[in-house]
Motif scaffolding. Structure first.
Motif, short mmCIF file in Angstrom:
data_model
loop_
_atom_site.label_atom_id
_atom_site.label_comp_id
_atom_site.label_asym_id
_atom_site.label_seq_id
_atom_site.Cartn_x
_atom_site.Cartn_y
_atom_site.Cartn_z
N TYR A 173 1.06 -1.42 -0.14
CA TYR A 173 0.12 0.32 -0.09
C TYR A 173 1.10 1.42 -0.10
O TYR A 173 1.71 1.57 1.17
N LYS A 174 1.19 2.09 -1.23
CA LYS A 174 1.50 3.04 -1.18
C LYS A 174 1.39 4.09 -0.69
O LYS A 174 -0.15 4.50 -0.88
N TYR A 175 1.83 5.18 -0.52
CA TYR A 175 1.41 6.50 -0.06
C TYR A 175 1.50 7.67 -1.18
O TYR A 175 1.93 7.25 -1.72
N GLU A 176 0.50 8.36 -1.21
CA GLU A 176 -0.17 9.28 -2.42
C GLU A 176 1.50 10.54 -2.26
O GLU A 176 2.46 9.59 -1.11
N ALA A 177 1.61 10.44 -3.70
CA ALA A 177 2.59 11.56 -3.41
C ALA A 177 3.17 12.86 -3.59
O ALA A 177 2.12 13.25 -2.65
N GLU A 178 3.97 13.12 -3.23
CA GLU A 178 4.49 14.33 -2.12
C GLU A 178 4.44 15.33 -3.45
O GLU A 178 4.54 15.13 -4.78
N GLN A 179 3.97 16.79 -3.05
CA GLN A 179 3.90 17.64 -4.35
C GLN A 179 4.67 18.84 -3.83
O GLN A 179 4.67 18.64 -2.50
N GLY A 180 5.07 19.65 -4.52
CA GLY A 180 5.64 21.09 -4.33
C GLY A 180 5.76 21.97 -4.88
O GLY A 180 5.11 21.83 -5.76
N ILE A 217 4.71 26.57 -10.70
CA ILE A 217 3.53 25.64 -10.95
C ILE A 217 3.45 24.01 -9.80
O ILE A 217 4.61 23.96 -8.72
N ILE A 218 2.54 23.75 -9.69
CA ILE A 218 2.83 22.18 -8.48
C ILE A 218 3.27 21.29 -9.35
O ILE A 218 2.48 20.74 -10.51
N VAL A 219 4.91 20.94 -9.25
CA VAL A 219 5.16 18.92 -9.12
C VAL A 219 4.67 17.77 -8.24
O VAL A 219 4.61 18.69 -6.76
N GLY A 239 6.41 7.52 -6.30
CA GLY A 239 6.85 6.23 -6.70
C GLY A 239 8.56 7.13 -7.45
O GLY A 239 9.42 7.32 -7.04
N GLU A 240 8.47 5.57 -8.58
CA GLU A 240 10.07 6.17 -8.89
C GLU A 240 10.06 7.00 -9.84
O GLU A 240 11.26 6.99 -10.80
N ILE A 241 8.78 7.54 -10.55
CA ILE A 241 8.78 8.23 -11.47
C ILE A 241 9.05 9.66 -11.62
O ILE A 241 9.16 9.97 -9.98
N ILE A 242 9.46 9.98 -12.64
CA ILE A 242 10.58 11.07 -12.78
C ILE A 242 8.79 12.28 -12.43
O ILE A 242 7.85 12.20 -12.88
N PRO A 243 9.73 13.31 -11.66
CA PRO A 243 8.11 14.58 -11.00
C PRO A 243 7.71 14.71 -12.67
O PRO A 243 8.22 15.16 -13.52
N GLN A 244 6.24 15.21 -12.12
CA GLN A 244 6.42 16.08 -13.09
C GLN A 244 4.85 16.87 -12.69
O GLN A 244 4.76 17.27 -11.57
N VAL A 245 4.66 18.06 -13.66
CA VAL A 245 4.38 19.72 -13.19
C VAL A 245 2.53 18.81 -13.56
O VAL A 245 2.00 18.08 -14.30
#
Ligand code: ZN
Length: 671
Positions: free
Chosen positions: A314-321, A376-378, A382-388
C-alpha cells in the motif's frame, strides 16, 4: 601460550558478534563505542601476531582484498519478485477478498511492515556464514555485491545462536538512514564536493562501488523483511513472525515494528496510523507491505506471472511541491520524439532536490496552459520522474511567456512533424545526431546487449569523435583502441573493460539483439517471442507480414514495423556487418524437460487466461516437455481453456480431447 591466545581470540570474536546483535538486531547496546573499539583492537593485535588465525568471518575482515574490476551476475535460487502495489484502500479490500476465496474460509493473519525505500538485497548464509550478497537485478539474476555487503556493519558476517539453517537467503533492504546520510553529505560539502540529493539513489550508487573500503563509514544499514531459500524447511516455524524472531536471535536486523493482525480492517488501520508518522522517521518509507504470515498458506496462494499472490504494497500518495518554471528545454528521443522538459527552481520533493520535471508532450503543455515564469505544482510518485500537475494561475506574473512548439529539431535543425494522433512532435531526419546517440545508448543498455562500461557520456563522446555511427561500429572498435583511450577520462583500464564488454556482447541471444536494434514497437518480450519463433535472423528478415503475425503477441502494427525495418537497405547492411564481426544471430533452443508433466503431449491453449499470458503458458508447456500447437486435431492431447473459448472447445469435445481450465493447468505445471 599460543593456545590461550587462540581461545581469547575466539572469545573476543564471539563477544563482538553478541554486541553487534544487541546493537543492530535488538537495538539494545550495552557497551560504549570506545569499549567496542577496544575489543576490536585486541582482535587485531592477536591476528597480527598470528595471521594464519584470520578467518573470513572475523570482525576485522569486513573489508579485505583488492578493489573489484566488476560485478559477476548470479542467479537467484528463489526469484526476487516485485510486489504488486496500490494507492487505493478499496484495492486492499479486493486483495483480501481474493485471499479469502483462495484459502476457502481458513483463518489467516497479515504481517504489516514498512516498505523502506532502499535497494533490495538477498544475503545467503550457508551453515551460518555469509557467502553471497546479491542485488535483485531482473528478479532472476542480480549482481554479486558480497564484498560491499560485508562492508556494511549491520550485515552479520556469521549468524550466531541456536538452530542455524543449512542455507538461508535473507531478503531485505539496504538503505541509508537520514542521520548517516546527512552526516556524509556534510563531509562532502566540507570537501568542496556536491552533496548527494537522495538517500535511495545514493545507496544504489554506493553498492556499485568497486572498492568496498569506500563504503565503510558511510553508515548504510540493512533491514530484513523476508526469506528466499530456507533449508531444512521442516526445522523452522510456519509463521513468518516467529521466523523473524528467530532471525533476530541470530543477529539479523529485522524491521522492528512489524504488526501482526487478523483482519484487513486492522491492517488498513496500521497503514493509516503509520502514514501520519512516517515523515518523522529516520529513513524513507514509501508505503506499507501486507503479507500473509503463514508459509504454508503463502505456498498455496502461489504467484501470478509477476507477483506473489500473498502480498501487496500500500503506497502513500505522492508528495507535491511548489516551484517556479524557469525555462523549457526539448529532448530528442531515440525515435525522434521531441519532449518538453521543465527546468525549475530547485524544490525538495520526497527527500530529493528536484530541478527538472516532465511535461510529457505539447498537448499537455497546452492543456496545463503553463508559461515560463509561472508558479507550478510538481508531484513525485514512486520512482517516476516528477511531473508538473498544475499551474497556480493566481501567481502568474504579467510577463509570463507562453511555450512555443519548436519547428526545428533542437539537436540537428531538421524540420519536425506532428506524430500521427497529434500528441508528439518528431524530428524527421533519420540522420539526427541526438537520435543516433539515444539509439546507441539503448543498444548498450543492460536490458539489451548489456555492454559493460558503455555509459551515456562515453557513447556521446564516441559519436562526437566520429568513432561510432551505428551499432555495428561498436564491433570494429578494437582496431581503434588508442583513439578510445585518448578520450577524456577514459584511460587504459576502462578502455580494455569496455572493449571486453563489446566482445562479450557478441554471444547474446538473438532476442537481445532484436530488442537492441530499436525497431519501432519492439520491446524485450516481443523480441523474445519473435526470436524464439524464427530461431535465426535470416528467417526473421525473410518473414512476410503474414509470417510475423503468426507470432504470439504480434499485431498488425508491429508486424508491419518489423517487416519494414528489415526491408530497409541500410538496416540490412548493419545486420551484414554484425554478422561479419561474429555477433551471434541465432536463438538457442530452450532446454526441455523430458520428464515434465507435459512430456510428449501436444497441447493447445485457447480463450483468455487470467493469471498467465498466452506466451507464458506456451513457455511453460515447452519447458515442461510438451509441444504447443495452434489448432485442434486428432493429435492434440490436451486443451487448456480460458474465458470466452470458442470453436476449439467444441471441436476438442467432439474429438474426445482432454479439456482442463487454467487453475488445473497451473496445478499440473507446478506439480
Ligand atoms: Zn534531429
Amino acid at each position: 601460550m599460543s593456545n590461550d591466545a587462540h581461545k581469547e581470540l575466539n572469545r573476543l570474536r564471539e563477544e563482538i558478534r553478541e554486541h553487534d546483535r544487541r546493537y543492530y538486531a535488538l537495538g539494545q547496546p550495552n557497551i560504549s563505542d570506545r569499549e567496542y573499539d577496544r575489543l576490536l583492537e585486541r582482535v587485531r593485535e592477536i591476528e597480527t601476531l598470528h595471521p594464519d588465525w584470520i578467518t573470513p568471518d572475523s570482525p576485522t575482515q569486513r573489508v579485505g582484498g583488492e578493489p573489484l574490476s566488476g560485478f559477476e551476475h548470479v542467479e537467484h535460487a528463489v526469484p526476487m519478485l516485485s510486489v504488486d502495489n496500490t494507492y487505493d484502500e478499496s484495492q486492499l479490500r479486493e486483495f483480501d477478498q481474493r485471499i479469502q476465496k483462495r484459502l476457502e474460509g481458513e483463518a489467516y493473519s497479515y504481517l504489516v511492515d514498512a516498505k523502506i525505500d532502499g535497494v533490495a538485497i538477498s544475503l545467503t548464509y550457508e551453515y551460518g556464514l555469509l557467502t553471497l550478497g546479491a542485488t535483485r537485478g531482473d528478479g532472476t539474476r542480480g549482481d554479486d555485491v558480497t564484498a560491499n555487503c560485508r562492508a556494511i556493519q549491520s550485515v552479520p558476517l556469521r549468524l550466531g545462536g541456536e538452530n542455524i539453517p543449512r542455507v538461508i537467503d535473507i531478503r531485505g533492504e539496504i538503505y541509508w538512514p537520514r542521520i548517516a546520510f546527512d552526516a556524509f553529505n556534510e563531509k562532502r560539502i566540507a570537501n568542496g564536493e556536491a552533496p548527494f540529493a537522495n538517500p535511495r539513489n545514493a545507496t544504489t550508487g554506493t553498492l556499485k562501488q568497486l572498492d568496498p573500503s569506500r563504503i565503510v563509514g558511510r553508515g548504510l544499514a540493512f533491514s530484513a523483511h523476508g526469506v528466499g531459500r530456507l533449508e531444512p524447511l521442516d526445522d523452522f516455524p510456519d509463521s513468518n513472525l516467529e521466523l523473524y524472531e528467530l532471525m533476530r536471535s541470530w543477529g539479523v536486523a529485522v524491521y522492528t515494528d512489524v504488526k501482526c493482525v487478523d483482519s484487513i480492517d486492522a491492517a488498513i488501520d496500521v497503514c493509516k496510523a503509520f502514514g501520519e508518522t512516517r515523515a518523522t522517521l529516520g529513513y524513507e518509507v514509501d508505503g506499507m507491505v501486507l503479507k500473509i504470515d503463514s508459509r504454508k498458506q503463502r505456498e498455496r496462494l502461489g504467484f501470478t506471472s509477476r507477483y506473489p499472490r500473498w502480498c501487496i504494497a500500500y503506497k502513500y500518495e505522492a508528495e507535491q511541491g511548489e516551484s517556479v518554471l524557469l525555462d523549457v528545454d526539448f529532448q530528442v528521443g531515440k525515435l525522434g520524439t521531441i519532449t518538453p522538459r521543465a527546468k525549475m527552481e530547485p524544490v525538495l520533493l520526497a527527500g530529493t532536490t528536484v530541478r527538472h520535471a516532465s511535461l510529457h508532450n505539447f498537448d499537455q503543455v497546452e492543456r496545463l496552459d503553463v508559461r515560463i515564469g509561472d508558479t507550478i505544482i510538481v508531484e513525485k510518485a514512486g520512482e517516476i520522474i516528477p511531473q508538473v500537475v498544475r499551474v497556480v494561475t493566481e501567481k502568474r506574473p504579467k510577463n509570463a511567456k507562453p511555450i512555443k512548439r519548436p519547428t526545428k529539431c533542437p539537436a540537428c535543425g531538421s524540420p519536425v512533424e506532428q506524430d500521427e494522433g497529434g500528441v508528439y512532435l518528431r524530428c524527421t531526419s533519420i540522420d539526427c545526431v541526438a537520435q543516433r546517440k539515444e539509439r546507441l545508448i539503448y543498444f548498450c543498455h543492460r536490458d539489451q546487449m548489456d555492454i559493460e562500461g558503455a555509459g551515456k557520456v562515453l557513447i556521446e563522446q564516441l559519436v562526437d569523435a566520429g568513432l561510432v555511427r551505428d551499432c555495428a561500429d561498436f564491433y570494429t572498435l578494437h582496431t581503434k583502441r588508442d583513439q578510445i583511450a585518448a578520450i577524456e577520462r577514459m584511460g587504459e583500464q576502462s578502455t580494455d573493460n569496455f572493449l571486453a564488454g563489446i566482445e562479450t556482447s557478441k554471444e547474446k541471444p538473438l532476442s537481445k539483439l532484436l530488442a537492441a536494434l530499436n525497431i519501432r514497437f519492439v520491446g524485450g518480450s516481443t523480441a523474445a517471442a519473435i526470436a524464439e519463433h524464427f530461431e535465426n535472423i535470416d528467417t526473421v528478415m525473410a518473414a512476410t507480414v503474414e509470417d510475423l503475425l503468426e507470432v504470439d503477441g504480434v499485431g498488425d502494427e508491429l508486424a508491419a514495423s518489423v517487416h519494414t525495418f528489415f526491408q530497409n537497405k541500410s538496416n540490412r547492411d548493419v545486420i551484414r556487418r554484425l554478422r561479419n564481426a561474429g555477433v551471434n544471430l541465432t536463438q538457442p533452443k530452450k532446454s526441455t524437460d523430458s520428464s515434465g508433466p507435459f512430456a510428449g503431449l501436444t497441447v493447445v491453449v485457447t480463450g483468455t487466461l487470467e493469471e498467465l499470458t498466452r506466451n507464458k503458458a506456451h513457455e511453460l508447456i515447452e519447458s515442461l516437455g510438451g509441444k504447443v500447437s495452434k489448432s485442434i486435431s486428432k493429435k492434440t492431447d490436451l486443451l487448456v481453456v480460458g474465458a470466452k473459448a470458442g470453436s476449439k472447445l467444441a471441436k476438442a469435445e467432439k474429438l474426445g480431447v482432454e479439456v482442463i481450465d487454467e487453475t488445473e493447468f497451473i496445478r499440473r505445471a507446478e506439480a
